[in-house]
Scaffold this active site. Sequence first.
Site, PDB file in Angstrom:
ATOM      1  N   SER A  33      10.278   2.741   7.154  1.00  0.00           N
ATOM      2  CA  SER A  33       9.663   1.420   7.326  1.00  0.00           C
ATOM      3  C   SER A  33      10.633   0.545   8.115  1.00  0.00           C
ATOM      4  O   SER A  33      11.704   1.015   8.519  1.00  0.00           O
ATOM      5  CB  SER A  33       9.336   0.790   5.967  1.00  0.00           C
ATOM      6  OG  SER A  33      10.507   0.613   5.209  1.00  0.00           O
ATOM      7  N   HIS A  83     -13.936   4.368   7.907  1.00  0.00           N
ATOM      8  CA  HIS A  83     -13.099   3.204   7.597  1.00  0.00           C
ATOM      9  C   HIS A  83     -13.575   2.525   6.311  1.00  0.00           C
ATOM     10  O   HIS A  83     -13.996   1.355   6.317  1.00  0.00           O
ATOM     11  CB  HIS A  83     -13.099   2.202   8.756  1.00  0.00           C
ATOM     12  CG  HIS A  83     -11.925   1.257   8.707  1.00  0.00           C
ATOM     13  ND1 HIS A  83     -11.446   0.596   9.804  1.00  0.00           N
ATOM     14  CD2 HIS A  83     -11.125   0.865   7.672  1.00  0.00           C
ATOM     15  CE1 HIS A  83     -10.422  -0.166   9.465  1.00  0.00           C
ATOM     16  NE2 HIS A  83     -10.209  -0.013   8.170  1.00  0.00           N
ATOM     17  N   VAL A  84     -13.498   3.254   5.227  1.00  0.00           N
ATOM     18  CA  VAL A  84     -14.001   2.767   3.937  1.00  0.00           C
ATOM     19  C   VAL A  84     -12.897   2.695   2.879  1.00  0.00           C
ATOM     20  O   VAL A  84     -13.168   2.750   1.682  1.00  0.00           O
ATOM     21  CB  VAL A  84     -15.171   3.648   3.432  1.00  0.00           C
ATOM     22  CG1 VAL A  84     -16.405   3.421   4.275  1.00  0.00           C
ATOM     23  CG2 VAL A  84     -14.797   5.139   3.421  1.00  0.00           C
ATOM     24  N   GLU A  93     -13.248   2.194  16.888  1.00  0.00           N
ATOM     25  CA  GLU A  93     -14.304   2.287  15.887  1.00  0.00           C
ATOM     26  C   GLU A  93     -15.518   1.454  16.307  1.00  0.00           C
ATOM     27  O   GLU A  93     -15.351   0.374  16.878  1.00  0.00           O
ATOM     28  CB  GLU A  93     -13.767   1.783  14.534  1.00  0.00           C
ATOM     29  CG  GLU A  93     -12.619   2.622  14.018  1.00  0.00           C
ATOM     30  CD  GLU A  93     -11.980   2.041  12.755  1.00  0.00           C
ATOM     31  OE1 GLU A  93     -12.506   1.022  12.237  1.00  0.00           O
ATOM     32  OE2 GLU A  93     -10.973   2.584  12.303  1.00  0.00           O
ATOM     33  N   ASP A 120      -9.354   7.925   8.116  1.00  0.00           N
ATOM     34  CA  ASP A 120     -10.298   6.867   7.755  1.00  0.00           C
ATOM     35  C   ASP A 120     -10.384   5.821   8.854  1.00  0.00           C
ATOM     36  O   ASP A 120     -11.199   4.912   8.781  1.00  0.00           O
ATOM     37  CB  ASP A 120      -9.873   6.204   6.431  1.00  0.00           C
ATOM     38  CG  ASP A 120     -10.911   5.220   5.916  1.00  0.00           C
ATOM     39  OD1 ASP A 120     -12.118   5.530   6.006  1.00  0.00           O
ATOM     40  OD2 ASP A 120     -10.524   4.142   5.423  1.00  0.00           O
ATOM     41  N   ARG A 174      -4.311   2.034  10.584  1.00  0.00           N
ATOM     42  CA  ARG A 174      -5.028   1.639  11.789  1.00  0.00           C
ATOM     43  C   ARG A 174      -5.035   2.820  12.752  1.00  0.00           C
ATOM     44  O   ARG A 174      -4.027   3.534  12.893  1.00  0.00           O
ATOM     45  CB  ARG A 174      -4.358   0.438  12.474  1.00  0.00           C
ATOM     46  CG  ARG A 174      -4.662  -0.901  11.830  1.00  0.00           C
ATOM     47  CD  ARG A 174      -6.063  -1.365  12.166  1.00  0.00           C
ATOM     48  NE  ARG A 174      -6.320  -2.733  11.728  1.00  0.00           N
ATOM     49  CZ  ARG A 174      -6.869  -3.061  10.570  1.00  0.00           C
ATOM     50  NH1 ARG A 174      -7.212  -2.102   9.703  1.00  0.00           N
ATOM     51  NH2 ARG A 174      -7.098  -4.321  10.263  1.00  0.00           N
ATOM     52  N   ILE A 186       0.832  -1.207   0.000  1.00  0.00           N
ATOM     53  CA  ILE A 186       0.000   0.000   0.000  1.00  0.00           C
ATOM     54  C   ILE A 186       0.866   1.257   0.000  1.00  0.00           C
ATOM     55  O   ILE A 186       0.599   2.206  -0.748  1.00  0.00           O
ATOM     56  CB  ILE A 186      -0.959  -0.015   1.203  1.00  0.00           C
ATOM     57  CG1 ILE A 186      -1.988  -1.137   1.034  1.00  0.00           C
ATOM     58  CG2 ILE A 186      -1.668   1.334   1.355  1.00  0.00           C
ATOM     59  CD1 ILE A 186      -2.896  -1.361   2.230  1.00  0.00           C
TER      60      ILE A 186
END
Length: 313
Positions: free
Chosen positions: A174, A279-280, A261, A256, A232, A155
């Site tokens: 990373s 969260h879509v 949640e 998002d 997240r 991603i």
Amino acid sequence: MTTQAILLIAPVPDALMDRLASGWTVHRLYEQQDPQAFLAQSGDSIQAVVTRGDIGVRNEVLQQLPQVKLIAVFGVGTDAIDLNTTRARKIAVTITSGVLTNDVADMAMGLLLAASRRLCQGDRFVREGQWLNNAPPLGTQVSGKRIGIVGMGNIGQAIARRASGFDMPVSYTSRSRRESLPYSWCDDVQSLAKSCDFLVIAASGGESTKGMVDSAVLQAMPKHAWLINIARGSLVDQSALIQALRKGEIAGAALDVFEQEPQVPEELIALNNVLLQPHVGSATHETRQQMADVVFANVEAFFNQKPLPTAID
């Protein structure tokens, strides 16, 4: 009815539930009036678990499923699953890897553009008739701005490719440096935060990354910078973010995902410099269908004693 049984931890698309039910016995834990009593009575008859990435499966549930040898995740997140437990019990875990990448990367860029160009505010401005009497407020240019990406997996790389199309210099951090990538590497999140106009969170969740974007990282960001989170909610210290937004330490945030949640703090909802989504990131017809196909393929392979298509190590 077959004796091969699946425990469904949380709802998944109806089409997937129907496909699973057509081949195996499916028990829906979330519909049980007394889940503990159900597990005590029927837990030893279940061989596979299907769950969502944001829900996972708790160890307390796994302890009552002695025959389970597969957890098929509708999603890519495994932070809500204790992988040490699954490895110790030799329970295979599968995810819908590679399926969500484009949609989530698209969402990251969509949030970035909508927030900086004030697209939601512009929509309200027209609908409320304000354009008849006032000029709309200015937004912030995106093209050519510096983007920092936390996490350079599939991603993160997809986001970087899209950002490059906007002539944005890309930096990242990373777990390890990717020598094959043409982007600038930073040793840690705080160093990355200092050098970007948009900080995009695309790392995996879990204990090792919990709260990694804390007050120190937020204070390191330039005051004109935006935080974008499509990973997240646990990766960002939500209380610290609210304070940074209130004090104007950063320009704003586009989110998002959240810590708890679907509960979103009133403090975030009340802020004008925040763009909120439910969260879509992967919520398109095409991707949800592909995700369902991958979950079904893994369950089918498991019960047919064939190699699992997308098992993780």
